[in-house]
Design a protein around this motif. Sequence first.
Motif, PDB file in Angstrom:
ATOM      1  N   ASN A  70       0.821  -1.218   0.000  1.00 30.02           N
ATOM      2  CA  ASN A  70       0.000   0.000   0.000  1.00 30.02           C
ATOM      3  C   ASN A  70       0.850   1.260   0.000  1.00 30.02           C
ATOM      4  O   ASN A  70       0.496   2.253  -0.625  1.00 30.02           O
ATOM      5  CB  ASN A  70      -0.949   0.014   1.193  1.00 30.02           C
ATOM      6  CG  ASN A  70      -2.106  -0.935   1.006  1.00 30.02           C
ATOM      7  OD1 ASN A  70      -2.453  -1.283  -0.118  1.00 30.02           O
ATOM      8  ND2 ASN A  70      -2.699  -1.352   2.108  1.00 30.02           N
ATOM      9  N   SER A  71       1.949   1.242   0.709  1.00 31.38           N
ATOM     10  CA  SER A  71       2.770   2.449   0.807  1.00 31.38           C
ATOM     11  C   SER A  71       3.434   2.816  -0.518  1.00 31.38           C
ATOM     12  O   SER A  71       3.659   3.986  -0.786  1.00 31.38           O
ATOM     13  CB  SER A  71       3.829   2.291   1.900  1.00 31.38           C
ATOM     14  OG  SER A  71       4.752   1.284   1.542  1.00 31.38           O
ATOM     15  N   LEU A  73       0.915   5.883  -7.176  1.00 30.94           N
ATOM     16  CA  LEU A  73       0.386   5.491  -8.484  1.00 30.94           C
ATOM     17  C   LEU A  73      -1.127   5.630  -8.534  1.00 30.94           C
ATOM     18  O   LEU A  73      -1.692   6.017  -9.563  1.00 30.94           O
ATOM     19  CB  LEU A  73       0.794   4.060  -8.808  1.00 30.94           C
ATOM     20  CG  LEU A  73       2.280   3.831  -8.972  1.00 30.94           C
ATOM     21  CD1 LEU A  73       2.577   2.359  -9.140  1.00 30.94           C
ATOM     22  CD2 LEU A  73       2.804   4.622 -10.138  1.00 30.94           C
ATOM     23  N   LEU A  74      -1.776   5.332  -7.429  1.00 28.52           N
ATOM     24  CA  LEU A  74      -3.217   5.511  -7.363  1.00 28.52           C
ATOM     25  C   LEU A  74      -3.580   6.986  -7.483  1.00 28.52           C
ATOM     26  O   LEU A  74      -4.521   7.351  -8.197  1.00 28.52           O
ATOM     27  CB  LEU A  74      -3.765   4.934  -6.055  1.00 28.52           C
ATOM     28  CG  LEU A  74      -5.262   5.048  -5.838  1.00 28.52           C
ATOM     29  CD1 LEU A  74      -6.007   4.238  -6.886  1.00 28.52           C
ATOM     30  CD2 LEU A  74      -5.625   4.589  -4.450  1.00 28.52           C
ATOM     31  N   LEU A  75      -2.811   7.841  -6.829  1.00 32.33           N
ATOM     32  CA  LEU A  75      -3.058   9.278  -6.936  1.00 32.33           C
ATOM     33  C   LEU A  75      -2.783   9.780  -8.343  1.00 32.33           C
ATOM     34  O   LEU A  75      -3.458  10.690  -8.831  1.00 32.33           O
ATOM     35  CB  LEU A  75      -2.209  10.036  -5.921  1.00 32.33           C
ATOM     36  CG  LEU A  75      -2.619   9.859  -4.464  1.00 32.33           C
ATOM     37  CD1 LEU A  75      -1.644  10.575  -3.551  1.00 32.33           C
ATOM     38  CD2 LEU A  75      -4.029  10.336  -4.236  1.00 32.33           C
ATOM     39  N   LEU A  76      -1.813   9.184  -9.010  1.00 31.22           N
ATOM     40  CA  LEU A  76      -1.502   9.559 -10.384  1.00 31.22           C
ATOM     41  C   LEU A  76      -2.674   9.249 -11.314  1.00 31.22           C
ATOM     42  O   LEU A  76      -2.839   9.884 -12.347  1.00 31.22           O
ATOM     43  CB  LEU A  76      -0.246   8.826 -10.860  1.00 31.22           C
ATOM     44  CG  LEU A  76       0.352   9.260 -12.180  1.00 31.22           C
ATOM     45  CD1 LEU A  76       0.820  10.714 -12.108  1.00 31.22           C
ATOM     46  CD2 LEU A  76       1.497   8.363 -12.560  1.00 31.22           C
ATOM     47  N   ALA A  77      -3.506   8.297 -10.943  1.00 31.21           N
ATOM     48  CA  ALA A  77      -4.700   7.996 -11.733  1.00 31.21           C
ATOM     49  C   ALA A  77      -5.922   8.776 -11.248  1.00 31.21           C
ATOM     50  O   ALA A  77      -6.777   9.147 -12.045  1.00 31.21           O
ATOM     51  CB  ALA A  77      -4.993   6.504 -11.682  1.00 31.21           C
ATOM     52  N   MET A  78      -6.003   9.040  -9.949  1.00 30.25           N
ATOM     53  CA  MET A  78      -7.193   9.708  -9.412  1.00 30.25           C
ATOM     54  C   MET A  78      -7.210  11.201  -9.711  1.00 30.25           C
ATOM     55  O   MET A  78      -8.284  11.764  -9.949  1.00 30.25           O
ATOM     56  CB  MET A  78      -7.291   9.478  -7.896  1.00 30.25           C
ATOM     57  CG  MET A  78      -7.653   8.074  -7.518  1.00 30.25           C
ATOM     58  SD  MET A  78      -9.170   7.487  -8.294  1.00 30.25           S
ATOM     59  CE  MET A  78     -10.373   8.559  -7.556  1.00 30.25           C
ATOM     60  N   VAL A  79      -6.079  11.856  -9.714  1.00 24.68           N
ATOM     61  CA  VAL A  79      -6.042  13.303  -9.970  1.00 24.68           C
ATOM     62  C   VAL A  79      -6.559  13.613 -11.378  1.00 24.68           C
ATOM     63  O   VAL A  79      -7.441  14.467 -11.528  1.00 24.68           O
ATOM     64  CB  VAL A  79      -4.630  13.867  -9.715  1.00 24.68           C
ATOM     65  CG1 VAL A  79      -4.497  15.267 -10.238  1.00 24.68           C
ATOM     66  CG2 VAL A  79      -4.311  13.813  -8.233  1.00 24.68           C
TER      67      VAL A  79
END
Length: 120
Positions: free
Chosen positions: A17-18, A23-29
């Motif tokens: 998770n860390s 990478l998740l933020l790179l998709a969510m933004v």
Amino acid sequence: VAYGAAASLVSRQEDVNSVSMPLLLLAMVPYMLSFTMATGDPNSTIFRILSYLPPFAPFMMPARLVLGVSSWAEQLIALGIALVFLPLLVRGAAAIYTRAVTRTGARVPLKEILGRARQA
């Protein structure tokens, strides 16, 4: 490929998770920005530029097409840019993966992996 490279930096499943959160933020933004674009001015300069960049293009360029401010030619240009970027992403992820997967123990900092590339 980016998630595979990120996961190679950890040796325990609990630590994934860390390294996957950026990478998740790179998709969510970009996903959230595509909604902002729909309620604002979809033909503004900043949205036009961002819709060509690979992390933003999969969300913003189709939204611009649906809103009627983008042509199919612009869609193909964004696809071409993504196809140029993809081999670079694969090459970078492969380099990170091959340098980090042989390490065991604590989480390997990305700085250390990239620093090994400059030394080698």
